[in-house]
Enzyme design. Structure first.
Site, PDB file in Angstrom:
ATOM      1  N   SER A 676       0.831  -1.191   0.000  1.00  0.00           N
ATOM      2  CA  SER A 676       0.000   0.000   0.000  1.00  0.00           C
ATOM      3  C   SER A 676       0.875   1.255   0.000  1.00  0.00           C
ATOM      4  CB  SER A 676      -0.966  -0.035   1.195  1.00  0.00           C
ATOM      5  OG  SER A 676      -1.986   0.914   1.057  1.00  0.00           O
ATOM      6  N   ASP A 749      -8.919  -4.528  -6.313  1.00  0.00           N
ATOM      7  CA  ASP A 749      -8.599  -3.647  -5.182  1.00  0.00           C
ATOM      8  C   ASP A 749      -9.638  -2.533  -5.073  1.00  0.00           C
ATOM      9  OD1 ASP A 749      -7.460  -1.998  -3.256  1.00  0.00           O
ATOM     10  OD2 ASP A 749      -5.447  -2.118  -4.090  1.00  0.00           O
ATOM     11  N   HIS A 783      -7.520  -5.346  -1.695  1.00  0.00           N
ATOM     12  CA  HIS A 783      -6.291  -4.655  -1.284  1.00  0.00           C
ATOM     13  C   HIS A 783      -5.327  -5.608  -0.579  1.00  0.00           C
ATOM     14  CE1 HIS A 783      -3.907  -1.137  -0.696  1.00  0.00           C
ATOM     15  NE2 HIS A 783      -3.914  -1.237   0.618  1.00  0.00           N
TER      16      HIS A 783
END
Length: 822
Positions: A676, A749, A783
């Site tokens: 991330s 995502d 994610h």
């Protein structure tokens, strides 16, 4: 994009997107498996979910399920207004699954009950409703149903299988009250079949703006058509059912009100009223469902509306900046220690953080029978962040202000209205965090502060951050005099924290050490008496001796940094020499140098190893620096991101210098990685330094112009600071990347900002500019990656990349031409 999809094939048969001139001998459109030493980490057990009953006599231990299969992950789903909902059983895709339940005595650790009738029937939620009654939500073929567990009676019975629970929203789909009362959100009996979309559009989809500013984050999965709105109603509408469960397990059921989209239902402490919030039209195509219009009401237990409290409009438009809020009444909540008193807050600054005022919010209250508009109770200095109720004399109101990173705690008397400041500190200053009051469930099942008199005295628990690392504590504090007394503090060689209090002298603690996983202990604070309540063993006995060393070093501007260093078992520096090293990190922003340099974590925490932990790479012969500090500092008028790149490089340089000086790291063989925002960091470090030979970036964002209304802790818009957005975007500097980079991304995502297109476009830029790069898109993953096949493949990709570009600096080792199927 269609909202209904079967999630079976996103990229046809191909799992991996390849760059030209690939070097692998085994590129194939199928999932791969890493060496067994890595594959075993995918099935590593997790600490169970723990639920303590109200009187503290029983613990429910809910065993977490292992990673689902890619087939399970590929169930049909719809994506509506920020929600992802499985169509087969109307559950949110984030629903946690458990595979077993064990209940133990909280005083002795003796097993009271163990489920043996739920084989292959996943548990998807649970809570206590009485000392000897627990509700479970279980996933049956026909949908989510309810099971009543009575541990003392060794019974487990299904409740009214005809009613299926609606779990489209996140969280448990019921609210408990006193005397065995429970309100469930159920799927209406007459819901029928899911609507079908006409292949012929009725007309264009039109959105219009009339000049009013309506900036919004880059939300995903928004409504986009009338058909989406129809699906939203179909899956979100619930019928409320009031069920009263007797102590013997008998039930009576009453339908409450009409079917609707209920975003919140809670009992008053006396069990006579319900606080009900409903989502109503008009819907929005710009913001998630939690910013749709709502109507908040008080009902009686027959479903009659006692009072309409507020009708909130659609919140497409909010003031600019962190700390903005709706200008009308918000955060309705019952006072937990009173029969039926309602509280809420309202902004005094119009919800606009740019407005200068002495107090940001005001709290109001109203007692049953709820006549009038309520009375002002207390003014709150910052933006309201929550309340903890105690009694007539004592309640604590929390508020915080992002711009200054300050936290404020106000103690006030609900009876007299008198108030004063209790705590006021920088919430990033972990060393001076005073802790949070311990709470317990009262007779109404509501959470209230644990208190004693004279005083009153409250009991504070906190992480105990210090120069020695985190040392969690339990303190009692006289909130009138301010005097404190420490009752408990974590001591080496363990990392311990208070899980709950039985009384001032008896607590349940969580205990772990580098070689011992987390377990629960009942501990006397005035004697040496302890009772083990759980006895979980190390999942990888061969790695019991794995050591963690907290390494401290200084940045070039004097800020103290640290990281957790792991070395391969059996490593000898004099014999084996410097190692190839993998640094894993995540940048964080700070407003003071003192906070930026503080330590976090503890050298005595368990060395948890699973597919997500970078520490697993010690098993492949690497040194690993995990949680390497990457503070980004901006003091005074300066914002942290004003010097993001230079600070990032300085952090990394300091870490490598420290490890090289210790003699454990070969500074010519250092890799960097992150997930991330850590992926964003990785790409920036490769573009703006030559410190690393390669990088691994998972689920990142690389072009900040695609998140123009702020990202992470950046509150400025792109048009306020284009040079910051462009300067921080690795995409804009792809021509400077001269080290190999592995990009991995979940193809679905839905995290705000990290659209899959971020990795796809960044890879296209790297390829077009001649860089060495590889892009792996994991089908049906969000994610974070859930499926066992995805996690195994992720480890396979990372392992081969590190073997090639870190351990062997670009020269393919002999083993890379061998099968990894073992």
């Amino acid at each position: 994009m269609r909202r209904l999809r079967t999630r079976l094939s996103v990229f046809g048969a191909s799992l991996v997107w390849l760059c030209s001139g690939t070097v692998w001998a085994q590129d194939a459109p199928k999932y791969q498996t890493p060496p067994k030493v890595l594959a075993d980490f995918v099935t590593a057990p997790s600490f169970p979910g723990v639920l303590e009953n109200a009187d503290g006599t029983k613990l429910a231990l809910m065993e977490r399920s292992s990673s689902p299969s890619i087939a399970e992950l590929s169930q049909p789903e719809v994506r509506l207004a920020g929600l992802r909902i499985r169509t087969g059983n109307t559950t949110n895709v984030y629903t946690r699954y458990y595979k077993g339940l064990t209940v133990v005595d909280s005083k002795t650790g003796t097993e009271i009950f163990k489920s043996n009738t739920l084989t292959n029937t996943p548990i998807v939620g649970g809570s206590w409703i009485r000392e000897n009654q627990m509700l479970l939500a279980v996933d049956r073929e026909e949908g989510i149903t309810r099971v009543l567990v009575q541990p003392d009676n060794q019974s487990m019975n299904e409740l009214d299988a005809q009613f299926r629970l609606n779990m489209a929203q996140r969280g448990t789909p019921w609210s408990t009250g006193p005397d065995g009362k429970v309100v469930f959100m159920t799927i209406p009996a007459d819901r029928g079949e899911m609507p079908e979309e006409s292949p012929v559009p009725a007309g264009p989809i039109i959105q219009e703006t009339g000049g009013q500013k309506a900036a919004a984050r880059t939300y995903q999965d928004m409504l986009s058509s009338p058909y989406d709105e129809e699906l939203f109603d179909y899956f979100l509408v619930s019928q409320l059912q009031l069920v009263t469960i007797s102590k013997k397990g008998k039930t009576t059921t009453t339908a409450l009100g009409k079917p609707g989209i209920y975003s919140g239902v809670s009992f008053s402490p006396d069990g006579k009223y319900l606080l009900v919030e409903q989502v109503v039209r008009p819907y929005s195509y710009l913001v998630p469902y939690y910013r749709f219009p709502t109507r908040t009401e008080i009902w009686d237990l027959e479903g009659n509306v006692v009072k309409v409290l507020h009708e909130q409009p659609l919140l497409e438009v909010l003031p600019k900046g962190y700390g903005s809020a709706y200008s009308g009444p918000r955060n309705y909540t019952w006072r937990a220690d009173a029969p039926a008193t309602l509280y809420w807050v309202q902004a005094l600054d119009g919800g606009d953080p740019a407005v200068e005022v002495d107090h940001r919010d005001r709290m109001y209250g109203m007692e049953a029978p709820f006549e009038g508009d309520g009375e002002a109770v207390v003014d709150i200095p910052y933006r309201y962040a929550g309340v903890i109720w105690g009694d007539d004399k004592t309640a604590l109101v929390y508020s915080s202000w992002w711009q200054t990173r300050m936290s404020h705690t106000l103690v006030f008397s609900p009876k007299s209205g008198d108030s004063r400041e209790l705590f006021h500190y920088n919430y990033q200053d972990r060393y001076n965090n005073p802790g949070t009051p311990e709470t317990h469930r009262n007779e109404a099942g509501k959470s209230v502060m644990t208190m004693s008199y004279p005083g009153p005295v409250v009991y504070l628990t906190g992480s105990g951050a210090s120069e020695e690392g985190d040392r969690p504590f339990l303190r009692k504090m006289n909130i009138t005099s301010g005097e404190t007394e420490e009752l408990f503090r974590s001591q080496a060689p363990y990392y311990e924290f208070v899980y709950s209090m039985a009384d001032e002298n008896t607590v349940m603690i969580s205990r772990e050490s580098p070689s011992q996983p987390r377990n629960l202990i009942r501990k006397s604070l005035n004697s040496d008496r302890e009772v083990a309540l759980t006895n979980f063993e190390h999942p990888f006995p061969d790695l019991v001796e794995l050591k963690k060393q907290v390494v401290e070093y200084e940045r070039n501007d004097g800020i103290t940094l640290s990281g957790d260093l792991y070395l391969p078992p059996g490593y000898d520096k004099d014999r084996d020499g410097p190692l190839p090293t993998f640094i894993w990190a995540y940048p964080r922003e700070f407003k003071t140098a003192a906070s930026a340099g503080q330590k976090s974590g503890s050298p005595y925490q368990f060395n948890r190893l699973d597919a997500w932990s970078p520490v697993v790479w010690v098993t492949r012969g690497y040194a690993v620096l995990n949680n390497a500090a990457m503070p980004i500092l901006g003091e005074g008028e300066e914002e942290p991101n004003d010097s993001f790149r230079s600070q990032l490089v300085a952090n990394a340089e300091a870490a490598i210098d420290a490890l090289a000086e210790m003699g454990v790291t070969d500074r010519e063989r250092v890799a960097v990685g992150g997930h991330s925002y850590g992926a964003f960091m990785t790409a920036n470090l490769l573009a703006h330094s030559d410190l690393f030979v390669t990088g691994i970036a998972r689920s990142g964002a690389y072009n900040r112009t695609l998140t123009p209304f702020g990202f992470q802790s950046e509150s400025r818009y792109y048009w306020d600071a284009p040079e910051i957005y462009n300067g921080m975007s690795p995409f804009m500097h792809a021509d400077k990347v001269n080290e190999p980079i592995l990009l991995i991304h979940g193809a679905e995502d839905n995290n705000s900002g990290t659209f899959p297109i971020q990795s796809q476009r960044y890879f296209a830029a790297l390829k077009g500019l001649g860089a060495t790069a590889r892009l792996v898109m994991l089908p049906n993953e969000m994610h974070g990656y859930s499926a066992a096949e995805s996690r195994l493949h992720m480890l396979w990709e990372m392992d081969r990349w590190l073997e090639m570009y870190l351990k062997n600096k670009g020269e393919a080792p002999e083993s890379m031409n061998d099968s990894d199927d073992d």
